[in-house]
Design a protein around this motif. Sequence first.
Motif, PDB file in Angstrom:
ATOM      1  N   PRO A 106       0.828  -1.203   0.000  1.00  0.00           N
ATOM      2  CA  PRO A 106       0.000   0.000   0.000  1.00  0.00           C
ATOM      3  C   PRO A 106       0.863   1.255   0.000  1.00  0.00           C
ATOM      4  CG  PRO A 106       0.049  -0.990   2.180  1.00  0.00           C
ATOM      5  CD  PRO A 106       0.737  -1.949   1.264  1.00  0.00           C
ATOM      6  N   LEU A 107       0.236   2.334  -0.365  1.00  0.00           N
ATOM      7  CA  LEU A 107       0.930   3.618  -0.435  1.00  0.00           C
ATOM      8  C   LEU A 107       1.284   4.138   0.957  1.00  0.00           C
ATOM      9  CD1 LEU A 107       1.788   6.200  -2.041  1.00  0.00           C
ATOM     10  CD2 LEU A 107      -0.570   6.994  -1.740  1.00  0.00           C
ATOM     11  N   SER A 108       2.505   4.629   1.097  1.00  0.00           N
ATOM     12  CA  SER A 108       2.928   5.379   2.281  1.00  0.00           C
ATOM     13  C   SER A 108       3.610   6.652   1.797  1.00  0.00           C
ATOM     14  CB  SER A 108       3.907   4.581   3.146  1.00  0.00           C
ATOM     15  OG  SER A 108       3.287   3.469   3.739  1.00  0.00           O
ATOM     16  N   ILE A 117       4.826  10.242   8.322  1.00  0.00           N
ATOM     17  CA  ILE A 117       4.382   9.213   7.382  1.00  0.00           C
ATOM     18  C   ILE A 117       2.857   9.175   7.372  1.00  0.00           C
ATOM     19  CG2 ILE A 117       4.428   6.769   6.758  1.00  0.00           C
ATOM     20  CD1 ILE A 117       7.123   6.547   8.166  1.00  0.00           C
ATOM     21  N   LEU A 118       2.296   9.377   6.189  1.00  0.00           N
ATOM     22  CA  LEU A 118       0.856   9.294   5.962  1.00  0.00           C
ATOM     23  C   LEU A 118       0.582   7.970   5.261  1.00  0.00           C
ATOM     24  CD1 LEU A 118       0.257  12.918   4.591  1.00  0.00           C
ATOM     25  CD2 LEU A 118       0.341  12.147   6.978  1.00  0.00           C
ATOM     26  N   ILE A 159      -2.383   8.654  10.064  1.00  0.00           N
ATOM     27  CA  ILE A 159      -1.061   9.240  10.250  1.00  0.00           C
ATOM     28  C   ILE A 159      -0.247   8.232  11.060  1.00  0.00           C
ATOM     29  CG2 ILE A 159       0.262  11.122  11.266  1.00  0.00           C
ATOM     30  CD1 ILE A 159      -2.145  12.950  10.724  1.00  0.00           C
ATOM     31  N   ALA A 160       0.731   7.609  10.400  1.00  0.00           N
ATOM     32  CA  ALA A 160       1.500   6.541  11.032  1.00  0.00           C
ATOM     33  C   ALA A 160       2.664   7.073  11.867  1.00  0.00           C
ATOM     34  CB  ALA A 160       2.016   5.577   9.962  1.00  0.00           C
ATOM     35  N   LEU A 161       3.171   8.239  11.486  1.00  0.00           N
ATOM     36  CA  LEU A 161       4.290   8.878  12.197  1.00  0.00           C
ATOM     37  C   LEU A 161       4.156  10.370  11.999  1.00  0.00           C
ATOM     38  CD1 LEU A 161       7.105   8.339  13.664  1.00  0.00           C
ATOM     39  CD2 LEU A 161       8.129   8.637  11.400  1.00  0.00           C
TER      40      LEU A 161
END
Length: 203
Positions: A7-9, A177-178, A190-192
């Motif tokens: 998947p996109l990051s 990181i989205l 929002i992962a980071l």
Amino acid sequence: MSALHPPLSLYFIRHGQTEWSLSGQHTGRTDLPLTAKGEDQARELVPWLGPVHFARILTSPRQRAQRTCALAGLEARAEIEPDLQEWDYGDYEGKLSSDVRKQRPGWDVFRDGCPGGETPDQITARADRLIARLVTTEGKVALFSHGEFGLALAARWIGLPVIDGQHFVLGTASLSILGYNPAHPELRAIALWNASPANTIEG
């Protein structure tokens, strides 16, 4: 999505320090270089970004973003993306928010925009346009860009209005990181947020 099609990051990197990011002056079109500290900040991103395999690397056309990209070791594959440039501050270019509010009490760029520059609706359209193009990509994409546009982009990524970007903070040479929620693969998350060697040390 399978491991063969990740998947996109979106790895969003704000540029390193400039004289105006240090002073707090609004920097849109003005093409300032990094300070010596800003260059050091960019180099500190190398161990964070170097091991990552990026499907694409995009940078704002402003030299502060391009230089951060270069010092982070990703210049060779970088593409210029005009939609990554900072908010156009128009008449407020080079001014402090506190000075603007002396003439216009209560002013908030995320609600009011800038005369002679961009409105929140225009920033929303730009962020949405960029996202619409990026979601067709698989894998990790590096985005070298700017502070307040980054706040707007993050808000739009998770479906919030641009005005909610005012609740986020982005330091210079920070990494965010989205991506998507692993438990709900269709849900953007929002992962980071606002990570950097300096922020890690300072807490």
